[in-house]
Scaffold this motif. Structure first.
Motif, short mmCIF file in Angstrom:
data_model
loop_
_atom_site.label_atom_id
_atom_site.label_comp_id
_atom_site.label_asym_id
_atom_site.label_seq_id
_atom_site.Cartn_x
_atom_site.Cartn_y
_atom_site.Cartn_z
N GLU A 155 0.82 -1.21 0.00
CA GLU A 155 0.00 0.00 0.00
C GLU A 155 0.85 1.26 0.00
O GLU A 155 0.49 2.26 -0.63
CB GLU A 155 -0.93 0.00 1.21
CG GLU A 155 -1.95 1.13 1.15
CD GLU A 155 -3.09 0.94 2.13
OE1 GLU A 155 -4.09 1.68 2.01
OE2 GLU A 155 -3.00 0.06 3.00
N ALA A 156 2.01 1.22 0.65
CA ALA A 156 2.87 2.40 0.68
C ALA A 156 3.42 2.71 -0.71
O ALA A 156 3.62 3.87 -1.07
CB ALA A 156 4.01 2.20 1.67
N GLU A 157 3.67 1.67 -1.51
CA GLU A 157 4.21 1.87 -2.86
C GLU A 157 3.12 2.21 -3.85
O GLU A 157 3.33 3.04 -4.75
CB GLU A 157 4.94 0.60 -3.32
CG GLU A 157 5.55 0.75 -4.70
CD GLU A 157 5.99 -0.57 -5.31
OE1 GLU A 157 6.89 -0.54 -6.17
OE2 GLU A 157 5.44 -1.63 -4.96
N VAL A 160 -3.00 3.49 -4.92
CA VAL A 160 -4.07 3.50 -5.91
C VAL A 160 -3.93 2.26 -6.79
O VAL A 160 -2.87 2.01 -7.36
CB VAL A 160 -4.01 4.77 -6.78
CG1 VAL A 160 -5.03 4.70 -7.91
CG2 VAL A 160 -4.23 6.02 -5.93
N LEU A 161 -5.00 1.47 -6.87
CA LEU A 161 -5.02 0.27 -7.72
C LEU A 161 -6.24 0.35 -8.62
O LEU A 161 -7.38 0.34 -8.14
CB LEU A 161 -5.09 -1.00 -6.85
CG LEU A 161 -3.93 -1.23 -5.87
CD1 LEU A 161 -4.22 -2.44 -5.00
CD2 LEU A 161 -2.61 -1.41 -6.62
N LEU A 162 -6.01 0.42 -9.92
CA LEU A 162 -7.08 0.61 -10.89
C LEU A 162 -7.07 -0.50 -11.93
O LEU A 162 -6.01 -0.98 -12.33
CB LEU A 162 -6.94 1.96 -11.60
CG LEU A 162 -6.89 3.21 -10.72
CD1 LEU A 162 -6.59 4.44 -11.58
CD2 LEU A 162 -8.19 3.39 -9.97
N GLY A 163 -8.26 -0.87 -12.40
CA GLY A 163 -8.39 -1.86 -13.45
C GLY A 163 -9.52 -1.53 -14.39
O GLY A 163 -10.21 -0.50 -14.25
N LEU A 195 -4.16 -2.19 -16.24
CA LEU A 195 -4.15 -1.97 -14.79
C LEU A 195 -3.14 -0.88 -14.48
O LEU A 195 -2.18 -0.66 -15.24
CB LEU A 195 -3.84 -3.26 -14.02
CG LEU A 195 -2.46 -3.91 -14.11
CD1 LEU A 195 -1.43 -3.22 -13.21
CD2 LEU A 195 -2.55 -5.37 -13.71
N VAL A 196 -3.35 -0.23 -13.35
CA VAL A 196 -2.45 0.82 -12.88
C VAL A 196 -2.31 0.69 -11.38
O VAL A 196 -3.30 0.42 -10.68
CB VAL A 196 -2.99 2.22 -13.24
CG1 VAL A 196 -2.18 3.32 -12.54
CG2 VAL A 196 -2.98 2.45 -14.74
N GLY A 197 -1.10 0.86 -10.88
CA GLY A 197 -0.89 0.88 -9.45
C GLY A 197 0.21 1.87 -9.10
O GLY A 197 1.28 1.85 -9.73
#
Length: 879
Positions: A155-157, A160-163, A195-197
């Protein structure tokens, strides 16, 4: 359909896939160097495929961890795996589930295809064939599946997690990790997966669709840059509203997200519900973005959103149909921008770009049809021919069948082909049915390469008051197509008199051409108009009704009549361009004969009259932008001497600046504005004309113009005026230029996107020292060959936009670009191949430069281990 080798792929060899994939469940556990992907695929035999065939899945530089069939491990002899593919020799002849675990290194992925990290942000690029760099798959657009994606990260890195699709679930995990689950209910090909993180700031909004559904909107950017994302969000809202009104297309998910990343090979990507953008097409503020940047953001946001229907809901059966989604969507974004801004000015700008990029492509070794019939590397066919000429074909279709039939055809296409992987034939069948017309001849535009020429001869009979127009079309040979057939060419026309009154278009057979449309569909044809007043000037190809070269014999007086009197804005602009082009071509001929160029004052006087009379500032700015060096070179066609072209254009600009100097100075002063900056079309038009006037004034009288440019540079409160002044100073050697360049570079040292403008301005300086300047700028702390934007700004601008210096007689420009291509090929072959496209016109140069260019192309071709991308371009360039 496999394209992981240099073997040609042919449209005629298409066959349906042997297997279908109905659902895809992905569990992606992000890690900077060892991301694990667990893919569970629901597979079944395709009734249209070959029964009992092996299942061959595509891969690219993949590391296989495990594979299982229906939960059970496969025997070693049951499958064969390599980094480039996974084959099940005898899969079940029934539905089954295949579980595949792979491991990839996002940090080391410099190709920027598949899953990679950009400035600490995980992101994906899967079009055209990047998904195979994530997991083994049937990586082809006619395999459409429903995707559920679970993304896990520290979570620190990556807070935001998107799909793709809609959010389903999210939560915390032990050891500081968290996860998010996204589901896209709409079947899609794998090239639309995303995906994006990462650590990202968000600017949010919402829209309620016409059926009453609420959609949550988000634009994600690098933290601290949220203030520069507001215009992108506004453009998205306007795009969604416009598509409902103009095409009846409503958005179909509960969220729509845009993410801006700094390392991106393309402009943007239309992944379903999660568009990933090059940050240059998202970030904007008055201090950092020009009016052109705002317009580009608006257009590209719209383009990628419009793909939701023309590309996503209806996708391509195979990559030969790429124009089906790209040409159609370019047409749609052009229409959106035309409605949002000025339709005539937008049309002129689009035609300028078409001629500069696509006409040049059509006349060189890289020419190909809008729908190619063969390719070796699909990445090399994301071209102006597919996009811009593809859009022109759609525009011609609308012109031919009329707006009502066109709308009916689009409605039928959306209804009939929704949820399918379609072809050009499927598309045209909808319009044939809606219009009741046979479009088989029209479809030749998709199959035949090259730019047709239309020659027109006129004969006026004063006694009978008739005007005869004889039309003849021809298309030059292109690679693989030496014999050409006549195509269907819609020609909008009118008649203009010295008083500006247009005569009715009555034909000899009693018809009246109410819409001014004549269709040339044979090698030669004629049209006779009756009851024509004396001395008419034919205004042909109004609105640029077809992507052709027009050969029309008009004298200076006739061109000035069209420029002053034509009711069609495009042809008014075209008349000025034609006049200027003829002056420059004659100047080139004089310079090559070692004679000073001579110009008559008629053209400059007419420009001055326009400045004094017009309230359409954006249109006048387009007129003031004289044909470019590349335009002149294209007009010359062969044995081009870029130095003569440069000096001819400089001579005409100087002459116009001197002759119309007072009018230019008055215009510059009159258009000075106060108050806060606004990117609206009217304000942008005023700034555009003011900067164009200063540019020509300085070209004619540097002593008068340079102090004005210095003052504007120092006092400007917006990037349009500041970079406009700097661009003018950059063309004039001396302390003023170097001081301004140094000040700009220092002030914006921490803003890469603005520095790209600074790099590009210097790379475009048409002077012998520019190549050394470019080499020096490559050592600038902000420059990196690993960033596509930086490389395109400096190396790409030098090769694509600096005609005289890239095409230096000593060949040093060619050697420099060849060095860059060879250096980039191992890390980012897509970028290397696109840079190599700068050689596309090498055969049209004079003999000495041709020899120098060929030497460097052969040096590139001789390199061992070239990527398929670069190998394809250099092979076709030398063919």
């Amino acid at each position: 359909m496999r394209t992981d080798t240099a073997a040609p792929v042919r449209l005629e060899d298409y066959r349906p896939t042997d297997y279908l994939i109905d659902t895809v469940s992905l569990d992606v556990r992000l890690h900077p160097t060892a991301t694990r992907i667990l893919a569970e695929l629901a597979i079944r035999p395709n009734p249209a495929g070959r029964a009992g065939a092996a299942l061959e899945l595509d891969g690219d530089e993949l590391e296989l961890v495990s594979v299982a069939l229906d939960g059970g491990a496969l025997a070693p002899g049951a499958y064969e795996a390599s980094p480039s593919g996974l084959t099940l020799h005898a899969p079940p002849e029934r539905a089954f589930r295949l579980s595949i675990e792979t491991r990839v290194n996002p940090t080391a992925n410099t190709k920027l295809m598949g899953l990679y990290r950009s400035s600490g942000v995980y992101c994906t690029q899967c079009e055209a064939e990047g998904f195979r760099r994530i997991t083994y798959f049937l990586d082809r657009p006619d395999v459409m599946a429903v995707y559920t994606t679970r993304i896990e990260a520290e979570e620190a890195e990556a807070p935001v997690l998107l799909g793709n699709g809609d959010p389903v679930e999210r939560g915390a995990l032990p050891n500081g990790r968290h996860y998010a689950v996204w589901r896209d209910p709409h079947p899609k090909p794998c090239y639309l997966f995303a995906l994006v993180g990462g650590k990202l700031g968000r600017v949010g909004g919402e829209i309620v669709t016409r059926s009453g559904r609420k959609v949550e909107l988000g634009v994600y950017v690098e933290p601290g840059k949220e203030s520069r994302a507001g215009y992108a969000l506004d453009a998205l809202v306007r795009s969604m509203r416009w598509d409902e009104q103009a095409f009846g297309c409503e958005y179909d998910l509960s969220v729509f997200n845009i993410v801006a990343v700094s390392d991106f090979n393309m402009g943007a990507m239309e992944n379903k519900g999660l568009n990933i953008f090059n940050d240059k097409y998202v970030l904007a503020s008055p201090e950092t973005a020009t009016d052109a940047d705002y317009a580009a953001i608006e257009a590209i946001i719209a383009h990628e959103y419009f793909h939701n229907w023309t590309g996503n809901r209806i996708t391509c059966r195979d990559w030969f149909q790429l124009c089906l989604k790209e040409g159609l969507t370019v047409f749609r974004d052009q229409e959106f921008s035309s409605d949002e801004r000025s339709r005539p000015v937008k049309r002129i700008a689009d035609v300028r770009a078409l001629r500069a990029q696509q006409f040049a492509e059509d006349s060189g070794p890289l020419a190909h049809p809008v729908r190619p019939s063969v390719y070796r590397e699909i990445n090399n066919f994301y071209t102006a021919t597919v996009y811009e000429k593809g859009a022109e074909v759609i525009r011609m279709l609308k012109t031919l069948i009329g707006p009502e039939a066109f709308k009916a055809g689009m409605d039928l296409y959306f209804h009939r082909c929704d949820g399918t992987a379609a072809t050009i034939e499927d598309f045209l069948a909808c319009f044939a049915e809606a219009s009741g017309r046979d479009l088989s001849h029209f479809s030749l535009w998709y199959r035949q390469a090259g730019t047709p020429s239309v020659a027109v001869r006129t004969a006026y009979d004063a006694e009978d008051r008739t005007l005869r127009l004889d039309f003849a079309q021809s298309t030059p040979p292109t690679p693989g197509q030496t014999e050409k057939e006549p195509v269907v060419i819609p020609i909008r026309l009118g008649l203009v008199s010295a008083q500006g009154r247009g005569a009715p278009l009555k034909t000899a057979d009693g018809r009246t051409l109410e819409d001014g449309l004549f269709v040339l569909d044979k090698t030669a044809d004629s049209l006779t108009l009756i009851e024509v007043p004396a001395d008419p000037v034919p205004s042909l190809l109004r609105g640029f009704s077809a992507p052709v070269r027009l050969e029309q014999e008009l004298g200076p007086a006739e061109l000035l009549t069209l420029f002053r009197r034509d009711e069609d804005p495009f042809n008014r602009w075209q008349a000025a361009q034609t006049y200027a082009m003829r002056l420059m071509v004659r100047a080139v001929e004089a310079l090559r004969a070692q004679q000073p160029p001579e110009f008559d004052q008629g053209f400059a006087v007419a420009l001055g009259e326009l400045l004094a009379a017009t309230d359409d500032h954006a249109f006048a700015a387009q007129v003031m932008a004289l044909p470019s060096e590349a335009d002149v070179a294209r007009e010359l066609g062969r044995e081009i001497d870029p130095d003569a072209v440069l000096h001819a254009r400089k001579a005409l600009r100087s002459f116009v600046g001197q002759t119309a100097g007072d009018r230019l100075a008055q215009t510059y002063s009159r258009l000075e504005t106060t108050g806060p900056y606004s990117p609206d079309a009217a304000s942008a038009g005023r700034r555009s004309l003011r900067n164009a006037a200063l540019d020509l004034l300085t070209a004619g009288d540097p002593g008068r113009g340079i102090p004005l440019a210095q003052a504007q540079f120092a006092s400007a409160d917006n990037m349009t005026d500041q970079i406009g002044a700097l661009a003018i100073l950059a063309q004039h050697p001396g302390p003023a230029r170097e001081e301004a360049l140094a000040a700009f570079g220092e002030h914006f040292a921490a803003d890469p996107l603005v520095l790209d403008k600074w790099f590009g301005l210097q790379a475009a300086i048409p002077e012998a020292a520019t190549l050394d300047r470019v080499r020096g700028l490559m050592r600038h702390p902000a420059f990196s060959l690993s960033n596509p934007n930086r490389t395109r700004a400096l190396v790409g601008t030098f090769a694509m936009a600096n005609l005289s210096q890239f095409h230096r007689a000593d060949g040093a420009g060619y050697a420099f670009l060849a060095d860059m291509v060879l250096q980039l090929d191992g890390s980012n072959p897509q970028l290397a191949a696109r840079l190599l496209g700068a050689f596309r016109t090498w055969r049209s140069l004079e003999q000495g430069r041709r020899a120098q260019a060929e030497t460097q192309l052969r040096r590139v071709a001789a390199k061992e281990g070239l990527s398929p991308d670069v190998s394809d371009i250099v092979t076709r360039s030398l063919a």
